[in-house]
Design a protein around this motif. Structure first.
Motif, PDB file in Angstrom:
ATOM      1  N   VAL A 196       7.556 -13.013  -2.841  1.00  0.00           N
ATOM      2  CA  VAL A 196       6.479 -12.975  -3.993  1.00  0.00           C
ATOM      3  C   VAL A 196       4.905 -12.579  -3.669  1.00  0.00           C
ATOM      4  N   ARG A 197       4.526 -13.961  -3.288  1.00  0.00           N
ATOM      5  CA  ARG A 197       3.308 -14.666  -3.248  1.00  0.00           C
ATOM      6  C   ARG A 197       2.342 -13.522  -2.454  1.00  0.00           C
ATOM      7  N   LEU A 198       2.752 -12.831  -0.983  1.00  0.00           N
ATOM      8  CA  LEU A 198       2.411 -12.099  -0.102  1.00  0.00           C
ATOM      9  C   LEU A 198       2.663 -10.558  -0.569  1.00  0.00           C
ATOM     10  N   GLY A 199       3.256  -9.928  -2.079  1.00  0.00           N
ATOM     11  CA  GLY A 199       3.236  -9.592  -2.057  1.00  0.00           C
ATOM     12  C   GLY A 199       1.956  -7.871  -2.118  1.00  0.00           C
ATOM     13  N   GLU A 200       2.121  -6.809  -1.852  1.00  0.00           N
ATOM     14  CA  GLU A 200       1.403  -5.803  -1.759  1.00  0.00           C
ATOM     15  C   GLU A 200       1.287  -4.622  -2.900  1.00  0.00           C
ATOM     16  N   TRP A 201       0.247  -4.390  -3.443  1.00  0.00           N
ATOM     17  CA  TRP A 201       0.325  -3.681  -4.636  1.00  0.00           C
ATOM     18  C   TRP A 201       0.709  -1.838  -4.118  1.00  0.00           C
ATOM     19  N   SER A 202       0.597  -1.701  -2.849  1.00  0.00           N
ATOM     20  CA  SER A 202       1.373  -0.209  -1.978  1.00  0.00           C
ATOM     21  C   SER A 202       3.099  -0.233  -2.036  1.00  0.00           C
ATOM     22  N   GLU A 203       3.374  -1.278  -2.230  1.00  0.00           N
ATOM     23  CA  GLU A 203       5.019  -1.643  -2.326  1.00  0.00           C
ATOM     24  C   GLU A 203       5.519  -1.192  -4.185  1.00  0.00           C
ATOM     25  N   ILE A 204       4.368  -1.419  -4.702  1.00  0.00           N
ATOM     26  CA  ILE A 204       4.928  -0.998  -6.262  1.00  0.00           C
ATOM     27  C   ILE A 204       4.834   0.005  -6.788  1.00  0.00           C
ATOM     28  N   ASP A 205       6.140   0.697  -7.479  1.00  0.00           N
ATOM     29  CA  ASP A 205       6.259   1.817  -7.973  1.00  0.00           C
ATOM     30  C   ASP A 205       6.180   1.820  -9.169  1.00  0.00           C
ATOM     31  N   PHE A 206       4.810   2.140 -10.239  1.00  0.00           N
ATOM     32  CA  PHE A 206       5.530   2.058 -11.958  1.00  0.00           C
ATOM     33  C   PHE A 206       6.626   3.021 -12.656  1.00  0.00           C
ATOM     34  N   GLU A 207       6.361   4.531 -11.032  1.00  0.00           N
ATOM     35  CA  GLU A 207       6.951   5.647 -11.858  1.00  0.00           C
ATOM     36  C   GLU A 207       8.157   5.437 -12.004  1.00  0.00           C
ATOM     37  N   GLU A 208       8.863   4.650 -10.506  1.00  0.00           N
ATOM     38  CA  GLU A 208      10.134   4.608 -10.962  1.00  0.00           C
ATOM     39  C   GLU A 208      10.474   3.468 -11.239  1.00  0.00           C
ATOM     40  N   LYS A 209       9.882   2.207 -10.928  1.00  0.00           N
ATOM     41  CA  LYS A 209      10.217   1.370 -11.880  1.00  0.00           C
ATOM     42  C   LYS A 209      10.709   1.021 -10.517  1.00  0.00           C
ATOM     43  N   ILE A 210      10.139   0.224  -9.619  1.00  0.00           N
ATOM     44  CA  ILE A 210      10.719  -0.272  -8.381  1.00  0.00           C
ATOM     45  C   ILE A 210       9.528  -0.762  -7.714  1.00  0.00           C
ATOM     46  N   TRP A 211      10.118  -2.185  -6.960  1.00  0.00           N
ATOM     47  CA  TRP A 211       8.857  -2.543  -5.999  1.00  0.00           C
ATOM     48  C   TRP A 211      10.263  -2.397  -4.489  1.00  0.00           C
ATOM     49  N   ARG A 212       9.373  -1.728  -3.799  1.00  0.00           N
ATOM     50  CA  ARG A 212      10.254  -1.622  -2.764  1.00  0.00           C
ATOM     51  C   ARG A 212       8.615  -3.278  -1.623  1.00  0.00           C
ATOM     52  N   ILE A 213       9.994  -3.585  -0.592  1.00  0.00           N
ATOM     53  CA  ILE A 213       9.740  -4.173  -0.022  1.00  0.00           C
ATOM     54  C   ILE A 213      10.288  -4.355   1.810  1.00  0.00           C
ATOM     55  N   PRO A 214       8.625  -4.325   2.178  1.00  0.00           N
ATOM     56  CA  PRO A 214       9.484  -3.331   3.745  1.00  0.00           C
ATOM     57  C   PRO A 214      10.122  -4.448   4.630  1.00  0.00           C
ATOM     58  N   ALA A 215      10.920  -4.026   5.136  1.00  0.00           N
ATOM     59  CA  ALA A 215      11.939  -5.129   6.349  1.00  0.00           C
ATOM     60  C   ALA A 215      10.900  -6.822   6.894  1.00  0.00           C
TER      61      ALA A 215
END
Length: 402
Positions: free
Chosen positions: A242-261
């Protein structure tokens, strides 16, 4: 005629190599490039040999004479100083520290920077001072155990087991690279004190969860930390994820948080379906930190995330002790209640990003159970809202009256 420091300082390189002799076979070799190196000419078993002692002025005239005298002493004892030097060089390459650093360098590309730092720090502080210079093939089980006992003596039992595991990997690397024949650490299985596994503190009673959520609503600290804790409760993610999250990972339209491996513990891409409540928190958070790369930037630098202790400190500030709740506890909270409520264990485990039984299948099917997870995550968020709003129940913590 013996050399002097004055003469050495004044000598200049020429178009051809030069040799300035000092006596006893010692001379300064001056290359056309300007490099000056001390060399010793000697004979052993009827053969003439050369030994390079070091470069000038790093090795002074006095130090070169001392090195020459030491080499002559070896010769008088029947030892070839050149062969001895090569043996020491090989020993240095085969030392535990040299092998460990080589192993660590090979593994680092597949690790997070934080984990790589932690691994090196553990052996640098606990093993290198005692066994670092020893040839790895010569280290015995009692020697390694003696060092691990020092860690145990500090009461760091879990640390001792972790260091033993790292040592085992290093010994196995040494075997693979031909510098050891056996894993010395494997012989210590069962020799260390038993680890006492303490479950992470987590609140799992519905009434107490409601109290925690209401206390979080009234959290007096920064909005960034408050939002992070709320997302921990809603997403089942690990605190670092959570705390290292980046805004590029958030897709507001698809309502998905994609976290890279690279940011996941299991090194697999992870998708987090976002409930309407999570999206609302993220939109509010975007107003605060959306101009930067990080979702949870620290106060001192927008390029550094909030501290890994921020969530723990917030819980303590809210009055929750380490025996009651920890930042990781939100995962246990969700897992416990959702299993009790009859949700599919496979769906829950997938959302917790636990290692799939078939890892390859997990790699190629990152969206596994996505429809079921979307439904579960929204129902979980709604359930938490229900618990939060049940103010007619007796509040479980006196801190809520403060």
């Amino acid at each position: 005629m013996p050399l002097t420091d004055t003469a050495l300082r004044g000598v200049k390189p020429a178009s051809k190599p030069q040799k300035l002799f000092d006596g006893n076979g010692l001379f300064l070799f001056i290359a056309p490039s300007g490099t000056k190196s001390w060399r010793l000419k000697y004979r052993i078993q009827g053969r003439e040999k050369l030994l390079t002692l070091g470069t000038y002025p790093q090795l002074s005239l006095k130090e070169a004479r001392e090195a020459c005298a030491a080499a002559k002493k070896q010769l008088n004892g029947g030892t070839d100083p050149s062969a001895e030097k090569k043996l020491k060089a090989r020993s240095a390459q085969n030392s535990f520290e040299a092998v460990a650093r080589e192993w660590h360098a090979n593994q680092t590309p597949g690790w997070t920077a934080r984990y790589a730092e932690d691994v090196l720090e553990r052996i640098d502080k606990n093993i290198f001072p005692y066994l670092g210079s020893r040839p790895i093939a010569d280290i015995t089980p009692p020697e390694l155990l003696s060092v691990l006992r020092k860690i145990e003596a500090r009461g760091a039992i879990d640390q001792a087991h972790r260091v033993l595991g790292i040592c085992s990997l290093i010994f196995r690397y040494a075997i693979a690279t031909g510098r050891a024949e056996r894993d010395t650490a494997a012989d210590l299985r069962g020799a260390l004190k038993t680890r006492v596994v303490t479950p992470r503190a987590a609140i799992t009673e519905p009434e107490a969860i409601g109290g925690l959520l209401r206390a979080l609503d009234d959290f007096p600290g920064t909005f960034t930390v408050k939002a992070g804790l709320q997302l921990l409760a809603l997403t089942f993610l690990r605190p670092s994820e959570v705390r290292l999250g980046e805004w590029s990972e958030i897709d507001f339209e698809e309502k998905i948080w994609r976290i890279p491996a690279k940011r996941m513990k299991m090194r697999l891409d992870h998708m987090v379906p976002l409930s309407s409540q999570s999206l609302e928190i993220l939109r509010d958070l975007h107003e605060v930190s959306g101009d930067g790369r990080l979702m949870f930037p620290g106060l001192r630098s927008p390029e550094k995330a909030i501290s890994d202790a921020a969530f723990i400190a917030a819980l303590r500030r809210m009055g929750y002790t380490k025996e009651e709740m920890c930042a990781h506890g939100f995962r246990a909270m969700a897992s416990t209640l959702l299993n009790e409520q009859g949700y599919s264990a496979d769906v829950i485990e997938k959302q917790l990003a636990h290692n799939p039984r078939e890892k390859i299948r997990g790699i190629y099917n990152r969206a596994e159970y996505l429809p079921e997870r979307r439904k579960m995550m929204q129902e979980w968020a709604d359930y938490l809202d229900t618990l939060r709003l049940e103010t007619n129940q007796k509040k479980p913590h006196a801190r809520e009256e403060a």
